[in-house]
Design a protein around this motif. Structure first.
Motif, PDB file in Angstrom:
ATOM      1  N   TYR A 105       0.366  -3.460  23.590  1.00  0.00           N
ATOM      2  CA  TYR A 105       0.140  -4.792  23.014  1.00  0.00           C
ATOM      3  C   TYR A 105      -1.244  -5.327  23.360  1.00  0.00           C
ATOM      4  O   TYR A 105      -2.008  -5.737  22.470  1.00  0.00           O
ATOM      5  N   PHE A 106      -1.595  -5.340  24.653  1.00  0.00           N
ATOM      6  CA  PHE A 106      -2.881  -5.907  25.048  1.00  0.00           C
ATOM      7  C   PHE A 106      -4.051  -5.035  24.596  1.00  0.00           C
ATOM      8  O   PHE A 106      -5.145  -5.550  24.322  1.00  0.00           O
ATOM      9  N   SER A 107      -3.838  -3.724  24.489  1.00  0.00           N
ATOM     10  CA  SER A 107      -4.902  -2.854  23.978  1.00  0.00           C
ATOM     11  C   SER A 107      -5.198  -3.156  22.519  1.00  0.00           C
ATOM     12  O   SER A 107      -6.366  -3.222  22.110  1.00  0.00           O
ATOM     13  N   VAL A 108      -4.144  -3.339  21.728  1.00  0.00           N
ATOM     14  CA  VAL A 108      -4.346  -3.690  20.315  1.00  0.00           C
ATOM     15  C   VAL A 108      -5.042  -5.039  20.203  1.00  0.00           C
ATOM     16  O   VAL A 108      -5.960  -5.217  19.384  1.00  0.00           O
ATOM     17  N   CYS A 109      -4.620  -6.000  21.030  1.00  0.00           N
ATOM     18  CA  CYS A 109      -5.256  -7.319  21.002  1.00  0.00           C
ATOM     19  C   CYS A 109      -6.737  -7.216  21.389  1.00  0.00           C
ATOM     20  O   CYS A 109      -7.587  -7.904  20.818  1.00  0.00           O
ATOM     21  N   TYR A 110      -7.054  -6.365  22.354  1.00  0.00           N
ATOM     22  CA  TYR A 110      -8.440  -6.226  22.802  1.00  0.00           C
ATOM     23  C   TYR A 110      -9.294  -5.489  21.778  1.00  0.00           C
ATOM     24  O   TYR A 110     -10.413  -5.916  21.454  1.00  0.00           O
ATOM     25  N   ILE A 111      -8.775  -4.378  21.255  1.00  0.00           N
ATOM     26  CA  ILE A 111      -9.575  -3.527  20.364  1.00  0.00           C
ATOM     27  C   ILE A 111      -9.739  -4.144  18.988  1.00  0.00           C
ATOM     28  O   ILE A 111     -10.827  -4.108  18.401  1.00  0.00           O
ATOM     29  N   PHE A 112      -8.663  -4.762  18.456  1.00  0.00           N
ATOM     30  CA  PHE A 112      -8.696  -5.256  17.079  1.00  0.00           C
ATOM     31  C   PHE A 112      -8.698  -6.782  16.970  1.00  0.00           C
ATOM     32  O   PHE A 112      -8.901  -7.313  15.880  1.00  0.00           O
ATOM     33  N   ASN A 113      -8.426  -7.467  18.060  1.00  0.00           N
ATOM     34  CA  ASN A 113      -8.508  -8.927  18.123  1.00  0.00           C
ATOM     35  C   ASN A 113      -7.707  -9.650  17.037  1.00  0.00           C
ATOM     36  O   ASN A 113      -8.232 -10.517  16.337  1.00  0.00           O
ATOM     37  N   PRO A 114      -6.422  -9.338  16.852  1.00  0.00           N
ATOM     38  CA  PRO A 114      -5.603 -10.119  15.907  1.00  0.00           C
ATOM     39  C   PRO A 114      -5.391 -11.522  16.450  1.00  0.00           C
ATOM     40  O   PRO A 114      -5.382 -11.739  17.666  1.00  0.00           O
ATOM     41  N   GLN A 115      -5.189 -12.479  15.551  1.00  0.00           N
ATOM     42  CA  GLN A 115      -5.127 -13.878  15.978  1.00  0.00           C
ATOM     43  C   GLN A 115      -3.760 -14.541  15.819  1.00  0.00           C
ATOM     44  O   GLN A 115      -3.510 -15.554  16.441  1.00  0.00           O
ATOM     45  N   SER A 116      -2.881 -13.988  14.995  1.00  0.00           N
ATOM     46  CA  SER A 116      -1.645 -14.741  14.749  1.00  0.00           C
ATOM     47  C   SER A 116      -0.412 -13.848  14.709  1.00  0.00           C
ATOM     48  O   SER A 116       0.341 -13.769  15.689  1.00  0.00           O
ATOM     49  N   ILE A 153       0.167   6.822  22.314  1.00  0.00           N
ATOM     50  CA  ILE A 153      -0.375   6.154  21.120  1.00  0.00           C
ATOM     51  C   ILE A 153      -1.497   5.201  21.511  1.00  0.00           C
ATOM     52  O   ILE A 153      -2.544   5.116  20.841  1.00  0.00           O
ATOM     53  N   THR A 154      -1.299   4.478  22.603  1.00  0.00           N
ATOM     54  CA  THR A 154      -2.315   3.533  23.051  1.00  0.00           C
ATOM     55  C   THR A 154      -3.593   4.251  23.458  1.00  0.00           C
ATOM     56  O   THR A 154      -4.711   3.804  23.148  1.00  0.00           O
ATOM     57  N   LEU A 155      -3.452   5.387  24.147  1.00  0.00           N
ATOM     58  CA  LEU A 155      -4.637   6.162  24.537  1.00  0.00           C
ATOM     59  C   LEU A 155      -5.408   6.652  23.315  1.00  0.00           C
ATOM     60  O   LEU A 155      -6.649   6.726  23.338  1.00  0.00           O
ATOM     61  N   LEU A 156      -4.693   6.983  22.247  1.00  0.00           N
ATOM     62  CA  LEU A 156      -5.376   7.409  21.021  1.00  0.00           C
ATOM     63  C   LEU A 156      -6.206   6.268  20.429  1.00  0.00           C
ATOM     64  O   LEU A 156      -7.282   6.491  19.869  1.00  0.00           O
ATOM     65  N   LEU A 157      -5.713   5.045  20.536  1.00  0.00           N
ATOM     66  CA  LEU A 157      -6.498   3.889  20.079  1.00  0.00           C
ATOM     67  C   LEU A 157      -7.757   3.731  20.932  1.00  0.00           C
ATOM     68  O   LEU A 157      -8.828   3.394  20.420  1.00  0.00           O
ATOM     69  N   TRP A 158      -7.618   3.989  22.239  1.00  0.00           N
ATOM     70  CA  TRP A 158      -8.783   3.918  23.110  1.00  0.00           C
ATOM     71  C   TRP A 158      -9.765   5.058  22.831  1.00  0.00           C
ATOM     72  O   TRP A 158     -10.975   4.905  23.014  1.00  0.00           O
TER      73      TRP A 158
END
Length: 507
Positions: A105-116, A153-158
């Motif tokens: 969750y926090f990785s997606v928020c950090y990498i892609f910065n969704p707002q809502s 999956i999260t590591l792949l985003l990183w």
């Protein structure tokens, strides 16, 4: 501000120095602790399945071979060095699940910065999701494997966002270990090809990132074959897979004319037993359905268990695992022979039925409390858990579990439909132009995972709800992200030019 752009602080500062994120993390920790306390009040005992005894025995003896992958048994062996509390084991498994989910969750928020939608909608889902505490309360590999899957999956985003050599090593080791926990991970290296090949790694690093997990997996396969050969005399990697292939082939035999001959000589004895068994099965009030799981291989009157009994009687010095290993090659040969002989019947009566289960999987063990009816060796339970041999009766809240779990098969259908609909909207409304290249690669990664997971599930494995939890998490998360992107206004050309990377698919 450009939608789904990357914040400037480091990941640690993003979580702990940002007031909103630190509050979200603190609330998640507090609620997770409260959720586990409340859960254990209603469900105080860990639940067992028919697989539990094998995991427990392998862990206590620290064996390097088993019907199931030994990775979870090694985890249990390590846990047992520190604790004999079943409550502690459930808590540890739950903590791993929560940590991996919020890392995602926090990785997606950090990498892609969704707002809502994702930031708050997915957060709420993680807080109220009842699957995690229930999965954590089972003495089987699901919680550990799901934790590894979410982390992978999260590591792949990183890898897409900030590829480093340390990340390369960590990803390879984690993927190698995931394979030792469940063989479903055999298609994970194919999924990982997408972000690795499209990352900013240098060519030699990409080669290393691809080869490391493959080398670890191949090494484990060789090691397991050798240990199985030393114990049973049969050099085989997975005895269970041979039994599973024959089981899958037998579903179609209920519907087609079958004679007692016409097979290769080495399969004649097996086919004769199958012929008599299927003749009896055809007289039953209903056909054995694919939703009955691995019915044929577990039926004590079936040909596979008959072959196992014959082996054990003829080899008094061998244990049951040696028998499974000895019978497995013949099961595999017979199953593959029948599938090649009747490919369309196999497709109609097994593959299509399994494909339906993919969308509406059975609850299986998640449908209720199983421990009182599982026949385990008491000495193993007592040796693993303090007071483990004492009766663990069914609680008065068992209906609550079946009610909550019954919601999730329908949720899988809804998630698939919404994800497909949002992907189409994303393409039609030019969502590709509203976000970064790395997000489009991440979306491709999700689609590749869904496709390969579907193929593996339908062709090679029984399909039940607990095997599809990672799919639920990914579908829901990506659907919320796609909705947010698609509903956002189109970014101006000036804003697009300020982004540090081209805002296109770029593949």
């Amino acid at each position: 501000m450009l939608l789904l752009s990357t914040p400037s602080p480091g990941f640690g500062a993003f979580i702990f120095s940002n007031r909103r994120n630190s509050l979200l993390l603190a609330a998640a920790v507090v609620i997770a602790v409260m959720k586990m306390i409340i859960f254990k009040h209603f469900f105080p005992y860990m639940d067992f399945t028919s697989d539990t005894g094998s995991y427990m025995e392998t862990a206590l003896q620290n064996r390097n071979y088993n019907l199931w992958p030994v990775g979870y048994s090694k985890f249990l062996w390590l846990f047992h060095q520190f604790s004999r509390s079943e409550t502690m084991l459930a808590a540890v498994q739950f903590a791993m699940l929560e940590a991996s989910a919020f890392f995602f969750y926090f990785s997606v928020c950090y990498i892609f910065n969704p707002q809502s939608y994702f930031r708050y909608g997915f957060y709420v889902f993680l807080l109220i999701n009842p699957l995690f505490p229930f999965l954590s309360n089972y003495f089987i590999s699901d919680a550990l494997f799901l934790s590894l899957g979410l982390t992978w999956i999260t590591l792949l985003l990183w890898v897409l966002h900030k590829p480093t050599t340390l990340l390369l090593v960590f990803h390879g080791v984690l993927l190698g270990y995931a394979f030792t926990v469940r063989y479903n991970a055999m298609f994970y290296p194919l999924v990982a090809l997408i972000p690795i090949l499209l990352s900013a790694y240098r060519p030699w690093q990409k080669i290393a990132a691809i080869l490391l997990p493959v080398v670890l997996i191949v090494s484990f396969v060789i090691f397991t074959r050798q240990k199985t050969a030393e114990h049973s005399g049969v050099k085989i990697f997975s005895a269970f897979s041979g039994w599973q292939i024959m089981n899958n082939a037998m579903y179609m035999l209920q519907y087609i004319p079958l004679d007692s001959g016409g097979v290769p000589a080495q399969l004649a004895g097996t086919h004769k037993a199958v012929y008599h068994y299927i003749t009896a099965v055809k007289k039953l009030p209903r056909k054995i359905a694919v939703s009955d799981g691995s019915y044929f291989m577990w039926d004590m009157n079936g040909p596979q268990k008959g072959m196992l009994r014959d082996y054990v009687l003829a080899h008094k010095d061998k244990d049951v695992y040696a028998g499974w290993s000895a019978v497995a090659p013949l099961c595999s040969e017979y199953g593959n022979y029948m599938i090649r002989k009747y490919p369309w019947d196999f497709t109609r009566y097994y593959l299509l039925g399994n494909a339906k289960l993919y969308l509406l999987p059975e609850l299986e063990v998640l449908g209720g409390y199983n421990r009182p009816v599982i026949n385990l060796v008491n000495k193993d339970v007592a040796a693993f858990f303090k007071n483990g041999d004492k009766p663990k009766p069914e609680g008065k809240y068992n209906d609550l579990q079946s009610t909550l779990m019954s919601l999730f098969p329908s949720l899988i259908v809804i998630c698939h439909l919404l994800f497909l609909e949002e992907t189409i909207r994303y393409l039609v409304k030019k969502g590709i132009r509203k976000t970064s290249r790395k997000f489009n690669v991440a979306l491709l990664l999700c689609w590749v995972f869904i496709a390969l997971n579907f193929a593996f599930s339908v062709f090679a494995a029984p399909i039940v709800l607990r095997y599809q939890v990672l799919l639920i998490v990914l579908l829901l998360g990506y659907t919320l992200l796609l909705t947010e992107i698609t509903d956002a206004p189109l970014t101006s050309r000036e804003e697009m030019e300020t982004e540090e990377e081209p805002l296109m698919l770029g593949i």
